[in-house]
Design an enzyme around this catalytic site. Structure first.
Site, PDB file in Angstrom:
ATOM      1  N   GLU A 133      42.862  33.978  32.942  1.00  8.36           N
ATOM      2  CA  GLU A 133      43.753  32.842  32.691  1.00  8.36           C
ATOM      3  C   GLU A 133      44.279  32.250  33.991  1.00  8.36           C
ATOM      4  O   GLU A 133      44.436  31.034  34.102  1.00  8.36           O
ATOM      5  CB  GLU A 133      44.907  33.234  31.769  1.00  8.36           C
ATOM      6  CG  GLU A 133      45.741  32.022  31.403  1.00  8.36           C
ATOM      7  CD  GLU A 133      46.401  32.103  30.045  1.00  8.36           C
ATOM      8  OE1 GLU A 133      47.170  31.179  29.753  1.00  8.36           O
ATOM      9  OE2 GLU A 133      46.162  33.059  29.289  1.00  8.36           O
ATOM     10  N   THR A 134      44.517  33.075  34.982  1.00  8.84           N
ATOM     11  CA  THR A 134      44.966  32.568  36.280  1.00  8.84           C
ATOM     12  C   THR A 134      43.916  31.646  36.895  1.00  8.84           C
ATOM     13  O   THR A 134      44.225  30.539  37.337  1.00  8.84           O
ATOM     14  CB  THR A 134      45.268  33.741  37.230  1.00  8.84           C
ATOM     15  OG1 THR A 134      46.324  34.535  36.668  1.00  8.84           O
ATOM     16  CG2 THR A 134      45.665  33.250  38.616  1.00  8.84           C
TER      17      THR A 134
END
Length: 134
Positions: free
Chosen positions: A51-52
């Site tokens: 997700e980062t």
């Protein structure tokens, strides 16, 4: 995006960004400190890395004054990792005006696939409070 990253989850997990553009984001994370009780990389840690990287790509795609908010993530964990680092490569699959989707491949130090994830982000106007990404 927060320029320093200090005090935020990716920084606490030791995530380093190695390359970043709207089309492709590469980053790595140590396995140590991000494990479950059996000493293996925690599946949630892989999701945080995915997700980062995907959110960063989506924020870069969105452009100045706009940001990205993850709205859906899925992940398949293929094998475990117990030492070293894992490296994630997020590749843009779709970049529209309101949505961006990234495919994220996470591999161990030997190049073996650990996890495959897909992230979709909603793109929106931002205020100065979060600087462009959530």
């Amino acid at each position: 995006m927060n320029k320093s990253g200090e005090g935020h989850l990716p920084a606490r997990m030791g995530i380093e960004i190695l390359e970043a553009s709207a089309e492709r984001v590469v980053g790595r994370m140590p396995v140590e400190g991000n494990t479950q009780p059996y000493g293996l990389l925690h599946g949630g840690a892989s999701c945080v890395l995915a997700e980062t990287l995907g959110s960063m790509g989506a924020a870069l795609h969105a452009g100045h004054g706009r940001g990205a908010v993850g709205i859906e993530i899925n992940a398949t964990h293929h094998r475990s990792a117990s030492s070293g680092h894992v490296t994630g490569v997020a590749t843009r699959l779709h970049g529209g005006r309101t949505l961006a989707t990234y495919d994220i491949e996470i591999s161990d130090d030997r190049g073996r696939r650990v996890c495959t994830a897909r992230l979709t982000c909603m793109l929106r106007e931002t205020g100065s409070a979060n600087g462009g990404a959530a």
